[in-house]
Design a protein around this motif. Structure first.
Motif, PDB file in Angstrom:
ATOM      1  N   VAL A  69     -17.905  30.098   4.522  1.00  0.00           N
ATOM      2  CA  VAL A  69     -17.144  30.284   5.509  1.00  0.00           C
ATOM      3  C   VAL A  69     -15.598  30.760   4.862  1.00  0.00           C
ATOM      4  N   ARG A  70     -15.371  31.940   5.075  1.00  0.00           N
ATOM      5  CA  ARG A  70     -14.012  32.370   4.544  1.00  0.00           C
ATOM      6  C   ARG A  70     -13.092  32.939   5.755  1.00  0.00           C
ATOM      7  N   VAL A  71     -11.861  32.655   5.690  1.00  0.00           N
ATOM      8  CA  VAL A  71     -10.977  33.271   6.579  1.00  0.00           C
ATOM      9  C   VAL A  71      -9.764  34.017   6.008  1.00  0.00           C
ATOM     10  N   ARG A  72      -9.203  34.648   6.687  1.00  0.00           N
ATOM     11  CA  ARG A  72      -7.906  35.665   6.195  1.00  0.00           C
ATOM     12  C   ARG A  72      -6.769  35.124   7.139  1.00  0.00           C
ATOM     13  N   CYS A  73      -5.468  34.740   6.652  1.00  0.00           N
ATOM     14  CA  CYS A  73      -4.458  34.100   7.332  1.00  0.00           C
ATOM     15  C   CYS A  73      -3.561  35.251   7.666  1.00  0.00           C
ATOM     16  N   GLU A  74      -3.148  35.165   9.043  1.00  0.00           N
ATOM     17  CA  GLU A  74      -2.375  36.028   9.583  1.00  0.00           C
ATOM     18  C   GLU A  74      -0.907  35.827   9.115  1.00  0.00           C
ATOM     19  N   ARG A  75      -0.671  34.600   8.922  1.00  0.00           N
ATOM     20  CA  ARG A  75       0.777  34.117   8.492  1.00  0.00           C
ATOM     21  C   ARG A  75       1.023  34.409   6.900  1.00  0.00           C
ATOM     22  N   CYS A  76       0.216  33.969   6.129  1.00  0.00           N
ATOM     23  CA  CYS A  76       0.493  34.140   4.574  1.00  0.00           C
ATOM     24  C   CYS A  76      -0.575  35.354   3.788  1.00  0.00           C
ATOM     25  N   GLY A  77      -1.623  35.866   4.736  1.00  0.00           N
ATOM     26  CA  GLY A  77      -2.466  36.662   4.257  1.00  0.00           C
ATOM     27  C   GLY A  77      -3.265  36.196   3.168  1.00  0.00           C
ATOM     28  N   ALA A  78      -3.487  34.884   2.713  1.00  0.00           N
ATOM     29  CA  ALA A  78      -4.421  34.612   1.981  1.00  0.00           C
ATOM     30  C   ALA A  78      -5.528  34.528   2.400  1.00  0.00           C
ATOM     31  N   GLU A  79      -6.639  34.702   1.609  1.00  0.00           N
ATOM     32  CA  GLU A  79      -8.053  34.620   2.029  1.00  0.00           C
ATOM     33  C   GLU A  79      -8.903  33.580   1.423  1.00  0.00           C
ATOM     34  N   THR A  80      -9.114  32.621   2.157  1.00  0.00           N
ATOM     35  CA  THR A  80      -9.605  31.268   1.556  1.00  0.00           C
ATOM     36  C   THR A  80     -11.226  30.780   2.193  1.00  0.00           C
ATOM     37  N   GLU A  81     -11.546  29.710   1.557  1.00  0.00           N
ATOM     38  CA  GLU A  81     -12.708  29.103   2.293  1.00  0.00           C
ATOM     39  C   GLU A  81     -12.327  28.082   3.243  1.00  0.00           C
ATOM     40  N   ALA A  82     -12.879  27.951   4.235  1.00  0.00           N
ATOM     41  CA  ALA A  82     -12.848  26.955   5.291  1.00  0.00           C
ATOM     42  C   ALA A  82     -13.901  26.443   5.639  1.00  0.00           C
ATOM     43  N   ALA A  83     -13.846  25.163   6.457  1.00  0.00           N
ATOM     44  CA  ALA A  83     -14.772  24.512   6.944  1.00  0.00           C
ATOM     45  C   ALA A  83     -15.198  25.203   8.260  1.00  0.00           C
ATOM     46  N   ALA A  84     -16.570  25.039   8.436  1.00  0.00           N
ATOM     47  CA  ALA A  84     -17.304  25.894   9.661  1.00  0.00           C
ATOM     48  C   ALA A  84     -16.708  25.351  10.892  1.00  0.00           C
ATOM     49  N   ASN A  85     -15.973  24.112  10.939  1.00  0.00           N
ATOM     50  CA  ASN A  85     -15.693  23.591  12.163  1.00  0.00           C
ATOM     51  C   ASN A  85     -14.177  23.717  12.167  1.00  0.00           C
ATOM     52  N   ARG A  86     -13.442  24.091  11.287  1.00  0.00           N
ATOM     53  CA  ARG A  86     -12.122  24.003  10.969  1.00  0.00           C
ATOM     54  C   ARG A  86     -11.557  25.076  10.362  1.00  0.00           C
ATOM     55  N   LEU A  87     -11.219  26.261  10.893  1.00  0.00           N
ATOM     56  CA  LEU A  87     -10.997  27.626  10.494  1.00  0.00           C
ATOM     57  C   LEU A  87      -9.451  27.776  10.125  1.00  0.00           C
ATOM     58  N   LEU A  88      -9.157  26.744   9.191  1.00  0.00           N
ATOM     59  CA  LEU A  88      -7.549  26.850   8.939  1.00  0.00           C
ATOM     60  C   LEU A  88      -7.276  27.365   7.742  1.00  0.00           C
ATOM     61  N   CYS A  89      -6.044  28.171   7.393  1.00  0.00           N
ATOM     62  CA  CYS A  89      -5.876  28.689   6.157  1.00  0.00           C
ATOM     63  C   CYS A  89      -5.831  27.514   5.073  1.00  0.00           C
ATOM     64  N   GLY A  90      -6.555  27.865   3.726  1.00  0.00           N
ATOM     65  CA  GLY A  90      -6.510  27.091   2.628  1.00  0.00           C
ATOM     66  C   GLY A  90      -5.353  26.922   1.914  1.00  0.00           C
ATOM     67  N   ALA A  91      -4.553  27.978   2.274  1.00  0.00           N
ATOM     68  CA  ALA A  91      -3.055  28.236   1.541  1.00  0.00           C
ATOM     69  C   ALA A  91      -1.932  27.379   2.083  1.00  0.00           C
ATOM     70  N   CYS A  92      -1.911  27.977   3.478  1.00  0.00           N
ATOM     71  CA  CYS A  92      -0.628  27.164   4.235  1.00  0.00           C
ATOM     72  C   CYS A  92      -1.198  26.456   5.402  1.00  0.00           C
ATOM     73  N   GLY A  93      -2.398  26.181   5.660  1.00  0.00           N
ATOM     74  CA  GLY A  93      -2.833  25.520   6.820  1.00  0.00           C
ATOM     75  C   GLY A  93      -2.737  26.173   8.114  1.00  0.00           C
ATOM     76  N   ASP A  94      -2.131  27.168   8.447  1.00  0.00           N
ATOM     77  CA  ASP A  94      -2.139  27.791   9.636  1.00  0.00           C
ATOM     78  C   ASP A  94      -3.421  28.200  10.222  1.00  0.00           C
ATOM     79  N   TYR A  95      -3.511  28.045  11.537  1.00  0.00           N
ATOM     80  CA  TYR A  95      -4.582  28.222  12.362  1.00  0.00           C
ATOM     81  C   TYR A  95      -4.961  29.633  12.896  1.00  0.00           C
ATOM     82  N   ARG A  96      -3.885  30.655  12.504  1.00  0.00           N
ATOM     83  CA  ARG A  96      -4.194  31.876  13.032  1.00  0.00           C
ATOM     84  C   ARG A  96      -4.817  32.575  11.887  1.00  0.00           C
ATOM     85  N   THR A  97      -6.077  32.392  11.979  1.00  0.00           N
ATOM     86  CA  THR A  97      -6.950  33.052  10.868  1.00  0.00           C
ATOM     87  C   THR A  97      -8.015  33.846  11.680  1.00  0.00           C
ATOM     88  N   THR A  98      -8.540  34.855  10.747  1.00  0.00           N
ATOM     89  CA  THR A  98      -9.677  35.721  11.020  1.00  0.00           C
ATOM     90  C   THR A  98     -10.738  35.443  10.128  1.00  0.00           C
TER      91      THR A  98
END
Ligand SMILES: [Zn+2]
Length: 123
Positions: A69-98
């Motif tokens: 599972v990968r998400v892109r962060c709307e706050r810091c722009g990082a694309e990181t892996e995330a847990a399927a039940n917790r789609l938080l940015c792996g870089a800054c921890g923000d919840y606003r991810t795609t």
């Protein structure tokens, strides 16, 4: 069972690929299943022998590749892996991810059997 119709759809694609390549059978089918695809890999593997009967893939093996599972962060722009039940940015921890990966159900490759040879078709 939902996975049975998923298998049937996948096998329809495989039949089409086999026909396009003039192959008489498929020997190996690799699919990538994301944790958020709504498809359970174990159930898919269970449904496959039922679905493949009478198709070009009647003798084929099914390989299910897990996808991250990968998400892109709307706050810091990082694309990181995330847990399927917790789609938080792996870089800054923000919840606003795609979600960028993890909900896919993809046919990765099909190994086809043509008279004597074995060939591989990628899609
Ligand atoms: Zn971030």
């Amino acid at each position: 069972m939902h996975e049975l119709s998923v298998c049937q759809g996948m096998l329809a694609q495989v039949s089409e690929i086999a026909r396009d390549h003039g192959a008489r059978a498929a020997s190996r089918i690799v699919v990538r299943v994301g944790p958020l695809s709504g498809v359970e890999p174990a159930l898919l593997a269970q449904a496959f022998p039922l679905a493949r009967a009478g198709t070009v893939a009647a003798e084929a093996d099914l390989v299910v590749e897990p996808a991250p599972v990968r998400v892109r962060c709307e706050r810091c722009g990082a694309e990181t892996e995330a847990a399927a039940n917790r789609l938080l940015c792996g870089a800054c921890g923000d919840y606003r991810t795609t979600l960028t990966a993890g909900d896919e159900l993809l046919l990765v490759s099909v190994e086809l059997v043509r008279e004597e040879e074995v060939m591989s078709a990628k899609r």
